[in-house]
Scaffold this motif. Structure first.
Motif, short mmCIF file in Angstrom:
data_model
loop_
_atom_site.label_atom_id
_atom_site.label_comp_id
_atom_site.label_asym_id
_atom_site.label_seq_id
_atom_site.Cartn_x
_atom_site.Cartn_y
_atom_site.Cartn_z
N LEU A 90 0.81 -1.22 0.00
CA LEU A 90 0.00 0.00 0.00
C LEU A 90 0.84 1.27 0.00
CD1 LEU A 90 -2.90 -0.93 2.45
CD2 LEU A 90 -2.89 -0.95 -0.05
N ALA A 91 2.05 1.22 0.55
CA ALA A 91 2.89 2.43 0.57
C ALA A 91 3.18 2.90 -0.85
CB ALA A 91 4.19 2.16 1.32
N GLY A 92 3.52 1.96 -1.74
CA GLY A 92 3.79 2.34 -3.13
C GLY A 92 2.53 2.78 -3.86
N ALA A 93 1.42 2.08 -3.64
CA ALA A 93 0.17 2.45 -4.32
C ALA A 93 -0.31 3.82 -3.89
CB ALA A 93 -0.89 1.39 -4.03
N ALA A 94 -0.23 4.12 -2.58
CA ALA A 94 -0.70 5.42 -2.10
C ALA A 94 0.17 6.55 -2.63
CB ALA A 94 -0.70 5.43 -0.57
N ALA A 95 1.50 6.34 -2.67
CA ALA A 95 2.39 7.39 -3.14
C ALA A 95 2.23 7.62 -4.64
CB ALA A 95 3.84 7.03 -2.81
N HIS A 96 2.11 6.57 -5.43
CA HIS A 96 2.05 6.70 -6.88
C HIS A 96 0.71 7.23 -7.37
CE1 HIS A 96 1.46 5.33 -11.06
NE2 HIS A 96 2.76 5.51 -11.18
N SER A 97 -0.37 6.75 -6.79
CA SER A 97 -1.69 7.00 -7.38
C SER A 97 -2.55 7.99 -6.61
CB SER A 97 -2.47 5.68 -7.49
OG SER A 97 -1.73 4.71 -8.20
N TYR A 98 -2.18 8.32 -5.37
CA TYR A 98 -3.10 9.11 -4.56
C TYR A 98 -2.51 10.42 -4.05
CZ TYR A 98 -6.24 5.10 -4.49
OH TYR A 98 -7.07 4.07 -4.87
N ALA A 99 -1.36 10.37 -3.35
CA ALA A 99 -0.95 11.56 -2.63
C ALA A 99 0.50 11.94 -2.81
CB ALA A 99 -1.23 11.37 -1.13
N GLY A 100 1.32 11.13 -3.50
CA GLY A 100 2.72 11.47 -3.65
C GLY A 100 3.42 11.49 -2.29
N PRO A 101 4.34 12.44 -2.06
CA PRO A 101 5.01 12.52 -0.75
C PRO A 101 4.05 12.75 0.40
CG PRO A 101 6.19 13.81 -2.40
CD PRO A 101 4.89 13.40 -3.04
N ALA A 102 2.88 13.33 0.11
CA ALA A 102 1.89 13.58 1.16
C ALA A 102 1.18 12.31 1.60
CB ALA A 102 0.87 14.60 0.68
N SER A 103 1.59 11.15 1.07
CA SER A 103 1.00 9.90 1.55
C SER A 103 1.29 9.69 3.03
CB SER A 103 1.52 8.72 0.73
OG SER A 103 2.94 8.63 0.80
N SER A 104 2.36 10.31 3.53
CA SER A 104 2.62 10.24 4.97
C SER A 104 1.49 10.90 5.76
CB SER A 104 3.95 10.90 5.31
OG SER A 104 3.97 12.26 4.87
N VAL A 105 0.93 11.98 5.21
CA VAL A 105 -0.22 12.62 5.85
C VAL A 105 -1.45 11.72 5.76
CG1 VAL A 105 -1.69 14.67 5.86
CG2 VAL A 105 0.73 14.88 5.28
N SER A 106 -1.58 11.01 4.64
CA SER A 106 -2.68 10.05 4.51
C SER A 106 -2.58 8.96 5.57
CB SER A 106 -2.68 9.42 3.11
OG SER A 106 -2.87 10.39 2.10
N TYR A 107 -1.37 8.48 5.82
CA TYR A 107 -1.18 7.49 6.88
C TYR A 107 -1.57 8.07 8.24
CZ TYR A 107 1.23 3.72 4.37
OH TYR A 107 1.53 2.66 3.56
N LEU A 108 -1.23 9.34 8.47
CA LEU A 108 -1.56 9.97 9.74
C LEU A 108 -3.07 10.08 9.92
CD1 LEU A 108 -0.65 11.49 12.29
CD2 LEU A 108 -0.62 13.59 10.92
N LEU A 109 -3.77 10.51 8.87
CA LEU A 109 -5.23 10.60 8.95
C LEU A 109 -5.86 9.23 9.14
CD1 LEU A 109 -5.95 13.22 6.11
CD2 LEU A 109 -5.93 13.59 8.59
N ALA A 110 -5.36 8.24 8.41
CA ALA A 110 -5.88 6.88 8.57
C ALA A 110 -5.64 6.36 9.98
CB ALA A 110 -5.24 5.95 7.54
N GLY A 111 -4.48 6.69 10.56
CA GLY A 111 -4.21 6.27 11.93
C GLY A 111 -5.13 6.93 12.93
N PHE A 112 -5.49 8.18 12.67
CA PHE A 112 -6.44 8.86 13.56
C PHE A 112 -7.80 8.17 13.53
CE2 PHE A 112 -9.87 12.04 13.92
CZ PHE A 112 -9.69 12.41 15.24
N VAL A 113 -8.27 7.82 12.32
CA VAL A 113 -9.55 7.13 12.20
C VAL A 113 -9.48 5.75 12.87
CG1 VAL A 113 -11.25 6.21 10.57
CG2 VAL A 113 -10.12 8.38 10.10
N ALA A 114 -8.36 5.06 12.70
CA ALA A 114 -8.20 3.76 13.36
C ALA A 114 -8.20 3.92 14.88
CB ALA A 114 -6.90 3.10 12.90
N ALA A 115 -7.60 5.00 15.38
CA ALA A 115 -7.58 5.22 16.83
C ALA A 115 -8.98 5.48 17.37
CB ALA A 115 -6.66 6.40 17.16
N LEU A 116 -9.86 6.07 16.56
CA LEU A 116 -11.23 6.27 17.01
C LEU A 116 -11.91 4.95 17.34
CD1 LEU A 116 -12.47 9.00 14.47
CD2 LEU A 116 -11.76 9.32 16.85
#
Length: 682
Positions: A90-116
């Motif tokens: 998923l790290a490669g798919a998210a960086a290439h197709s969705y958010a580029g370097p900002a995929s790290s922010v996507s991971y952060l947002l996903a982690g927040f939702v998982a923490a909920l």
């Protein structure tokens, strides 16, 4: 029909939960004693009038595995369940197709939702230190049919998802063998016999069956041995990912010249063609990289100190996952421009593109070695779910039968044997392993990924509803209150209960309906203005419902838990912060993401749950231990005499005090004392 609804909405009483948690044990799980006994196991009294139970015969069989898992074991299990495709794929798919370097922010947002969702799991695991995770929580808080629905969703997340990982591993292994043979043999293909074995066609995956069978054998070998294997492989997995991250940063620095890797690849951090919407879309798929943390709660019954360690393990697992995922995303996007990152094998291809062939091979081999741990932990989680259901007589008793048979050493040549002291669910493991082998070998998962994801999201919403029910209404009259006019087995969704308790069930229903409607509007209505306005409207309605429920003057009388000591200072239990607002936000996000999966996934989930609940209604209604006639429960009465505290009200209970912090209140013992005394008088 009335009898079916009465059985389906019955909740598990807390007295039974105490028995199944084995709260009176000093070190481990409960060892039963004969009901009629004049020797070992008979009650005795000391000079102060405190009742104690003599130690049972050493040959008496146990009903559950010993509590043997430390905090490190639980965290290793959680990390082993979660870290896998989230880094390697998923790290490669998210960086290439969705958010580029900002995929790290996507991971952060996903982690927040998982923490909920993770924080409610942490609190419920401390309140109810039993096997089964959401299945057990729903049985206690909502009712039997909700527990059955939770078990169906958990089966998707454990056994079915584990089979999917095994199948993915089989495909990766075949590709790795082909590539290695091609490089070493001048580009020639594999021998026909080997090629036919690895890929026989017809969607059959032999290597998936082999790895699932190997994991099953490890679990059958013994609980202690499988725990050691989990700890070793999980540690190896973390070290491998740390190496990938550190190597990526070193390669991107000025220390290694003549490579494509550079921190300048982070510029622009948010690619204009992807934008902020790409970050949000990336977070929606990266959320599933965190799936598996709830498997830790399935092992609450085997944790040495579940009240303290299981919540910590859940929080630590989510923290470790989030930190590793964010750093991995930053390292990967520094190694290559995001347009060149592989969507299938991000890190190995990035190392190869920069000339680090040895690192490419090491990473590829490491992925092959550590990925099967997800299969092993999935099978183990499914067996603990079946174990919890067997204790409630929802599934056959074979799933709860322990094996203490002696086994030879791995070599089998030294003649050394030892007894399995912990206790292994061997028949359970055999059935679950065979199911996983068949699914992974013969079922293509092209159309089941959406079903697994939808089931996990529904499961998380159900868990958050359980937390709200526990926080704002006693699940039974013996829990933390003395509300004697409430039937301890009545669900909050029954008509009589709704009338008495001012529609808590209706509030929870609205809490789930409005986010679902909001997600449908956002996903399927094409006009942006309309879908955004309807989404905001539905979200505001949800918030208003929760503010009214939390701040209303009648909430203190409607929900008995807070006024009956749940928040007493000094109680050593994890508590989810900002309740009910964080669970409300979690429910909203879960339903919102569930609708984004698509109509196919939702229809498949609805059909799957319908078939499962229909089978429950046809074959299991009224047969559980909760719905069994009173005379059928007499074989359980003797257990309470061995786990209840001394007979004097206010006396500190004997046994494990850390476990007793979960369920036991001093005022509850007065009622238990009376019932036990009456029984002794008879």
């Amino acid at each position: 029909m009335d009898s079916f609804l009465e059985s389906a909405l019955a909740r598990k009483p807390l007295r039974l939960v105490r028995r199944q948690a084995h709260l009176g044990d000093d070190d481990s799980r409960y060892t039963p004693v004969a009901i009629l006994s004049t020797g070992a196991g008979e009650d005795t009294s000391d000079d102060l009038g405190h009742r104690h139970c003599a130690q049972p015969p050493p040959t008496a069989p146990r009903e559950a595995p010993l509590r043997h898992m430390s905090l490190f074991d639980l965290v290793s299990f959680g990390v082993g369940c979660t870290i896998g495709s989230g880094v390697f794929v998923l790290a490669g798919a998210a960086a290439h197709s969705y958010a580029g370097p900002a995929s790290s922010v996507s991971y952060l947002l996903a982690g927040f939702v998982a923490a909920l969702s993770g924080l409610p799991y942490a609190e419920l695991s401390a309140v109810f230190p039993v096997d089964g995770s959401t299945y057990s929580y729903a049985y206690i808080a909502l009712g039997e049919v909700f527990a059955v629905g939770a078990s169906l969703c958990q089966t998707l997340e454990y056994a079915v998802a584990g089979s999917a990982v095994a199948r993915s591993w089989g495909d990766k292994f075949v590709d790795w063998v082909r590539e290695g043979h091609s490089e070493n043999d001048g580009g020639n293909s594999l021998p026909k016999g080997l090629e036919k074995f690895l890929d026989p066609g017809y969607s059959i995956n032999p290597m998936a069956a082999i790895i699932a069978g190997g994991c099953t054998l490890i679990l059958m070998w013994g609980v202690q041995e499988s725990k050691v294997a989990t700890n070793i492989i999980s540690t190896t997995k973390v070290l491998l990912v740390v190496f990938m991250i550190v190597a990526g940063f070193v390669m991107s620095s000025d220390l290694v010249p003549h490579t494509k890797a550079s921190f300048s690849n982070w510029n622009p951090f948010i690619p204009p063609e992807l934008g902020t919407e790409g970050i949000l879309n990336g977070a929606s798929i990266l959320f599933f990289a965190y799936l598996g943390f709830d498997c830790i709660c399935n092992l609450s019954g085997e944790a040495k100190n579940p009240v303290r360690d299981v919540p910590r393990a859940v929080v630590l697992t989510l923290t470790i996952d989030g930190l590793i995922y964010m750093l991995a995303a930053l390292a990967l996007t520094a190694m290559l421009p995001y347009e060149e990152i592989s969507t299938v094998s991000g890190f190995p291809r990035a190392f190869g593109a920069n000339g680090w062939i040895w690192a490419e091979k090491l990473t590829a081999i490491g992925e092959i070695v550590v990925l099967p741990l997800v299969v092993l932990t999935s099978i183990q989680s499914q067996t603990r779910l079946f174990f919890a259901m067997s204790k409630d007589r929802i599934v056959p008793a074979m799933f709860g039968r322990l094996s203490f048979s002696k086994r030879s050493t791995p070599s089998g040549c030294c003649g050394k044997e030892k007894e399995d002291e912990i206790g292994n669910l061997r028949a359970n493991v055999q059935f679950t392993g065979a199911l996983t082998i068949l699914l992974s070998a013969f079922v293509p998962f092209t159309y089941l990924d959406d079903l697994i994801s939808a089931g996990a999201l529904l499961l998380f919403s159900l868990t958050q509803c359980c937390l709200l029910t526990i926080r704002y209404k006693c699940p039974s009259e013996t829990f933390l209150g003395s509300v004697r006019d409430i039937d301890e087995n009545a669900s909050i969704f029954s008509v009589a209960t709704v009338r008495r308790e001012l529609s808590l069930g209706r509030i929870l229903t609205l809490l789930n309906v409005f986010p679902f409607a909001s997600g449908l509007c956002f996903t399927f209505i094409p006009v942006d203005a309309v879908r955004y306005s309807l989404t905001a409207c539905a979200a505001n309605v949800v918030v208003a419902i929760y503010i009214a429920a939390y701040c209303s003057e009648v909430s203190a009388t409607r929900f008995a838990l807070e006024r009956d000591g749940y928040g007493t200072p000094g109680r050593r239990r994890f508590r989810t912060p900002l309740v009910p607002f964080l669970p409300a936000l979690g429910v909203y996000m879960n339903w919102f993401m569930l609708t984004s999966i698509g109509l196919k996934g939702m229809v498949m989930l609805a059909g799957y749950l319908f078939v499962g609940v229909f089978a429950y209604g046809a074959f299991c209604t009224g047969k559980s231990i909760v719905n069994a006639p009173q005379e059928a429960q007499e074989d359980l009465d003797y257990k309470s005499r061995n786990i209840l505290p001394p007979g004097r009200s206010g006396s500190p209970p004997t046994g494990n005090p850390d476990l007793q912090q979960a369920l036991l209140e001093g005022e509850d013992w007065e009622g238990d004392k009376g019932e036990d005394s009456n029984e002794r008088g008879r």
